[in-house]
Design a protein around this motif. Sequence first.
Motif, PDB file in Angstrom:
ATOM      1  N   GLU A  73       0.938  -1.165   0.114  1.00  0.00           N
ATOM      2  CA  GLU A  73      -0.036   0.003  -0.055  1.00  0.00           C
ATOM      3  C   GLU A  73       0.870   1.334   0.080  1.00  0.00           C
ATOM      4  OE1 GLU A  73      -0.508  -1.674   4.494  1.00  0.00           O
ATOM      5  OE2 GLU A  73       0.068  -2.437   2.242  1.00  0.00           O
ATOM      6  N   VAL A  74       2.039   1.067   0.643  1.00  0.00           N
ATOM      7  CA  VAL A  74       3.038   2.248   0.316  1.00  0.00           C
ATOM      8  C   VAL A  74       3.408   2.733  -0.975  1.00  0.00           C
ATOM      9  CG1 VAL A  74       5.187   3.390   1.271  1.00  0.00           C
ATOM     10  CG2 VAL A  74       3.778   1.719   2.750  1.00  0.00           C
ATOM     11  N   VAL A  75       3.970   1.798  -1.689  1.00  0.00           N
ATOM     12  CA  VAL A  75       4.456   2.007  -3.112  1.00  0.00           C
ATOM     13  C   VAL A  75       3.060   2.402  -3.972  1.00  0.00           C
ATOM     14  CG1 VAL A  75       6.401   0.613  -2.752  1.00  0.00           C
ATOM     15  CG2 VAL A  75       4.321  -0.277  -3.928  1.00  0.00           C
ATOM     16  N   LYS A  76       2.111   1.996  -3.689  1.00  0.00           N
ATOM     17  CA  LYS A  76       0.813   1.906  -4.724  1.00  0.00           C
ATOM     18  C   LYS A  76       0.073   3.409  -4.420  1.00  0.00           C
ATOM     19  CE  LYS A  76       0.778  -2.285  -6.184  1.00  0.00           C
ATOM     20  NZ  LYS A  76       1.117  -2.584  -7.740  1.00  0.00           N
ATOM     21  N   SER A  77       0.598   3.886  -3.276  1.00  0.00           N
ATOM     22  CA  SER A  77       0.357   5.416  -3.228  1.00  0.00           C
ATOM     23  C   SER A  77       1.042   6.490  -3.497  1.00  0.00           C
ATOM     24  CB  SER A  77       0.165   5.723  -1.485  1.00  0.00           C
ATOM     25  OG  SER A  77       1.311   5.777  -0.822  1.00  0.00           O
ATOM     26  N   LEU A  78       2.382   5.971  -4.101  1.00  0.00           N
ATOM     27  CA  LEU A  78       3.634   7.023  -4.526  1.00  0.00           C
ATOM     28  C   LEU A  78       3.171   7.603  -5.930  1.00  0.00           C
ATOM     29  CD1 LEU A  78       6.648   5.103  -3.398  1.00  0.00           C
ATOM     30  CD2 LEU A  78       5.726   7.038  -2.312  1.00  0.00           C
ATOM     31  N   ARG A  79       3.562   8.875  -5.995  1.00  0.00           N
ATOM     32  CA  ARG A  79       3.610   9.546  -7.312  1.00  0.00           C
ATOM     33  C   ARG A  79       4.785  10.228  -7.332  1.00  0.00           C
ATOM     34  NH1 ARG A  79       0.079   6.423  -7.499  1.00  0.00           N
ATOM     35  NH2 ARG A  79      -2.108   6.553  -8.220  1.00  0.00           N
ATOM     36  N   ILE A  80       6.021   9.498  -7.902  1.00  0.00           N
ATOM     37  CA  ILE A  80       7.365  10.210  -8.142  1.00  0.00           C
ATOM     38  C   ILE A  80       7.672  10.292  -9.450  1.00  0.00           C
ATOM     39  CG2 ILE A  80       7.936   9.079  -5.680  1.00  0.00           C
ATOM     40  CD1 ILE A  80       9.540   7.245  -7.104  1.00  0.00           C
ATOM     41  N   TYR A  81       8.526  11.242  -9.508  1.00  0.00           N
ATOM     42  CA  TYR A  81       9.075  11.417 -11.051  1.00  0.00           C
ATOM     43  C   TYR A  81      10.447  12.395 -10.918  1.00  0.00           C
ATOM     44  CZ  TYR A  81       6.762  16.018  -9.540  1.00  0.00           C
ATOM     45  OH  TYR A  81       6.892  17.418  -8.847  1.00  0.00           O
ATOM     46  N   GLY A  82      11.240  12.246 -11.952  1.00  0.00           N
ATOM     47  CA  GLY A  82      12.326  12.790 -11.804  1.00  0.00           C
ATOM     48  C   GLY A  82      13.496  11.951 -11.149  1.00  0.00           C
ATOM     49  N   ASP A  83      14.062  12.586 -10.207  1.00  0.00           N
ATOM     50  CA  ASP A  83      14.981  11.937  -9.294  1.00  0.00           C
ATOM     51  C   ASP A  83      14.339  11.866  -7.961  1.00  0.00           C
ATOM     52  OD1 ASP A  83      16.949  11.119 -11.052  1.00  0.00           O
ATOM     53  OD2 ASP A  83      17.591  13.360 -11.102  1.00  0.00           O
ATOM     54  N   LYS A 143      21.470  17.685  -8.225  1.00  0.00           N
ATOM     55  CA  LYS A 143      19.963  17.480  -8.254  1.00  0.00           C
ATOM     56  C   LYS A 143      19.185  16.984  -7.337  1.00  0.00           C
ATOM     57  CE  LYS A 143      20.716  15.760 -13.253  1.00  0.00           C
ATOM     58  NZ  LYS A 143      20.643  14.782 -14.163  1.00  0.00           N
ATOM     59  N   GLY A 144      19.762  16.286  -6.364  1.00  0.00           N
ATOM     60  CA  GLY A 144      19.243  15.798  -4.950  1.00  0.00           C
ATOM     61  C   GLY A 144      18.836  16.968  -4.277  1.00  0.00           C
ATOM     62  N   PHE A 145      19.962  18.006  -4.031  1.00  0.00           N
ATOM     63  CA  PHE A 145      19.510  19.098  -3.377  1.00  0.00           C
ATOM     64  C   PHE A 145      18.438  20.088  -3.760  1.00  0.00           C
ATOM     65  CE2 PHE A 145      24.136  18.704  -1.543  1.00  0.00           C
ATOM     66  CZ  PHE A 145      23.876  18.309  -0.481  1.00  0.00           C
ATOM     67  N   LEU A 146      18.418  20.242  -5.224  1.00  0.00           N
ATOM     68  CA  LEU A 146      17.440  20.977  -5.836  1.00  0.00           C
ATOM     69  C   LEU A 146      16.158  20.305  -5.619  1.00  0.00           C
ATOM     70  CD1 LEU A 146      19.316  21.958  -9.010  1.00  0.00           C
ATOM     71  CD2 LEU A 146      18.793  23.425  -7.244  1.00  0.00           C
ATOM     72  N   ASP A 147      16.078  19.023  -5.596  1.00  0.00           N
ATOM     73  CA  ASP A 147      14.666  18.378  -5.641  1.00  0.00           C
ATOM     74  C   ASP A 147      14.394  18.428  -4.087  1.00  0.00           C
ATOM     75  OD1 ASP A 147      14.438  17.448  -8.057  1.00  0.00           O
ATOM     76  OD2 ASP A 147      15.351  15.501  -7.714  1.00  0.00           O
ATOM     77  N   LEU A 148      15.191  18.808  -3.167  1.00  0.00           N
ATOM     78  CA  LEU A 148      14.528  18.610  -1.563  1.00  0.00           C
ATOM     79  C   LEU A 148      13.382  19.996  -1.588  1.00  0.00           C
ATOM     80  CD1 LEU A 148      14.959  18.309   1.310  1.00  0.00           C
ATOM     81  CD2 LEU A 148      16.531  19.751   1.467  1.00  0.00           C
ATOM     82  N   GLY A 149      13.612  20.863  -2.237  1.00  0.00           N
ATOM     83  CA  GLY A 149      12.556  22.183  -2.270  1.00  0.00           C
ATOM     84  C   GLY A 149      11.389  21.779  -2.786  1.00  0.00           C
ATOM     85  N   THR A 150      11.269  20.752  -3.935  1.00  0.00           N
ATOM     86  CA  THR A 150      10.095  20.275  -4.362  1.00  0.00           C
ATOM     87  C   THR A 150       9.737  19.549  -3.232  1.00  0.00           C
ATOM     88  OG1 THR A 150      11.081  20.555  -6.745  1.00  0.00           O
ATOM     89  CG2 THR A 150       8.922  18.971  -6.245  1.00  0.00           C
ATOM     90  N   VAL A 151      10.236  18.743  -2.865  1.00  0.00           N
ATOM     91  CA  VAL A 151       9.752  17.588  -1.784  1.00  0.00           C
ATOM     92  C   VAL A 151       9.137  18.356  -0.801  1.00  0.00           C
ATOM     93  CG1 VAL A 151      10.559  15.585  -0.218  1.00  0.00           C
ATOM     94  CG2 VAL A 151      11.460  15.809  -2.552  1.00  0.00           C
ATOM     95  N   LEU A 152       9.747  19.289  -0.103  1.00  0.00           N
ATOM     96  CA  LEU A 152       9.402  19.813   1.044  1.00  0.00           C
ATOM     97  C   LEU A 152       7.937  20.864   0.918  1.00  0.00           C
ATOM     98  CD1 LEU A 152      12.467  21.702   2.506  1.00  0.00           C
ATOM     99  CD2 LEU A 152      10.985  19.565   3.486  1.00  0.00           C
ATOM    100  N   LEU A 153       7.789  21.299  -0.740  1.00  0.00           N
ATOM    101  CA  LEU A 153       6.611  21.637  -0.974  1.00  0.00           C
ATOM    102  C   LEU A 153       5.465  20.564  -1.093  1.00  0.00           C
ATOM    103  CD1 LEU A 153       7.850  24.436  -3.876  1.00  0.00           C
ATOM    104  CD2 LEU A 153       6.579  24.968  -1.624  1.00  0.00           C
ATOM    105  N   ARG A 154       6.017  19.532  -1.503  1.00  0.00           N
ATOM    106  CA  ARG A 154       4.962  18.584  -1.640  1.00  0.00           C
ATOM    107  C   ARG A 154       4.650  17.914  -0.252  1.00  0.00           C
ATOM    108  NH1 ARG A 154       6.212  14.019  -5.831  1.00  0.00           N
ATOM    109  NH2 ARG A 154       4.275  13.480  -4.953  1.00  0.00           N
ATOM    110  N   THR A 155       5.372  17.917   0.766  1.00  0.00           N
ATOM    111  CA  THR A 155       5.112  17.334   2.104  1.00  0.00           C
ATOM    112  C   THR A 155       4.831  18.489   3.153  1.00  0.00           C
ATOM    113  OG1 THR A 155       7.441  17.069   2.508  1.00  0.00           O
ATOM    114  CG2 THR A 155       6.362  15.328   1.528  1.00  0.00           C
ATOM    115  N   ARG A 156       5.951  18.970   3.875  1.00  0.00           N
ATOM    116  CA  ARG A 156       5.986  19.723   4.939  1.00  0.00           C
ATOM    117  C   ARG A 156       5.185  21.063   4.872  1.00  0.00           C
ATOM    118  NH1 ARG A 156      11.107  21.567   7.910  1.00  0.00           N
ATOM    119  NH2 ARG A 156      11.270  19.417   8.321  1.00  0.00           N
TER     120      ARG A 156
END
Length: 308
Positions: free
Chosen positions: A161-171, A211-224
Motif C-alpha cells: 500500500e505504500v508504493v501503490k500510493s506513490l507518485r514520484i518523478y524525476g529523481d 539534483k538531489g539538493f534541488l529536488d529537496l525544495g520540491t519535496v518540502l513543498l509536496r510534504t511539509r
Amino acid sequence: MPDSPEISVVVPVRNEEATVAELERQLRKALPPSHEILFVDDGSTDGTWEALAAIHDPGRVRLVRLRAPSGKSAALMAGFGWARAPVIFTLDGDLQDDPAEIPAFLQALGEGYDLVSGWKKVRHDPLHKVVASRVFNFVMRHGTGIALHDMNCGFKCYRAEVVKSLRIYGDQHRFIPVFAAHQGYRVGEVQVRHRPRRHGRSKYGLSRLVKGFLDLGTVLLRTRYRDRPAHAFGFTAIACLAAGIVVWAVAASPLLPARVSMAALSAAVGLGLGALILLVCGWLAELLLDRTATDRNACVPAVGETRE
C-alpha cells in the motif's frame, strides 16, 4: 494468472549486462518459494535486455522494458505498477546490495514498520561518492526531519500500500521515505552489508548530488508545506531580504570604491526584488490551493452514526 506471490522484488537496471543473471540466482536463493522478480530495463544500450530474456521465467522472473531511458524513479514506478505481492523489495542491479539481507528487512517489517530502508554503514565506494552521500544524508535528515542514515539507499522493503500510493518523478526516488512518512506510514531502518562493485562503474556523480539538493525544495513543498506554501516562499523571501540589507549596508560603506559600491547596491536591490517576487509567488500558491482544496476533514461515519 498464477496465485499472487508473497514477495515481489523490483530491480531497475540500465547497462547491467554482466550482473543480472548472477543477481537473479542470488535472489532465488534468498527468497521464499512464493516470490516474483521484476527486472525493469531503463533503456539499456548494451546487452542487458538479451541477458534478461535468457533468464525470463513466466510468473517468477518477469521483465519490463521502458522504450527510452527515463530515470530510476520512472523505472521504479513501472515496477510497482506490475508488482503483485503484499510485500515489495527494491534493490540495485549492480550486485552491491546483498540479497542475503532480506530476512532482516522482513523481521523489521514484522515489528510494525511499513517501509524499511537499508543503511550501508560501511561503504565500498570511491571516496568522492562516500563523502557526497554523507553530505546528502546529513542535509536530508535535518531538512526533512526523517532520521535515516542512508535515505538514498536503493535496498528497501515496503508494504504494497505504500508504493501503490506513490507518485514520484524525476529523481524523487531518493525521497520515498519522506513521502511515506508524510502519509502516516511508519519508516524504519536496518543496517545492511554493502559489497564492492565487481562490474562497470558507478552512475552516481556530482551532478546527481546537485539534483538531489534541488529536488529537496520540491519535496518540502509536496510534504511539509503542501497546505501552507506561502510559509516556504516566505522563509526564503526573508532570507533574501536579510541578505539584501547586509549587502546594502556594505554598499553604503565609504571605504569601498565607487564601482564596488554601485555593484553591491545593485545586488541589494536585486535581492529585495527577489524577496518581493517570492512573497507574491507564495500568495498566488495559497490562492491556487484555496481554489483546488477538497474537504480534508471528510471522514466515514461510524456504524449506526448519521450526520445531523
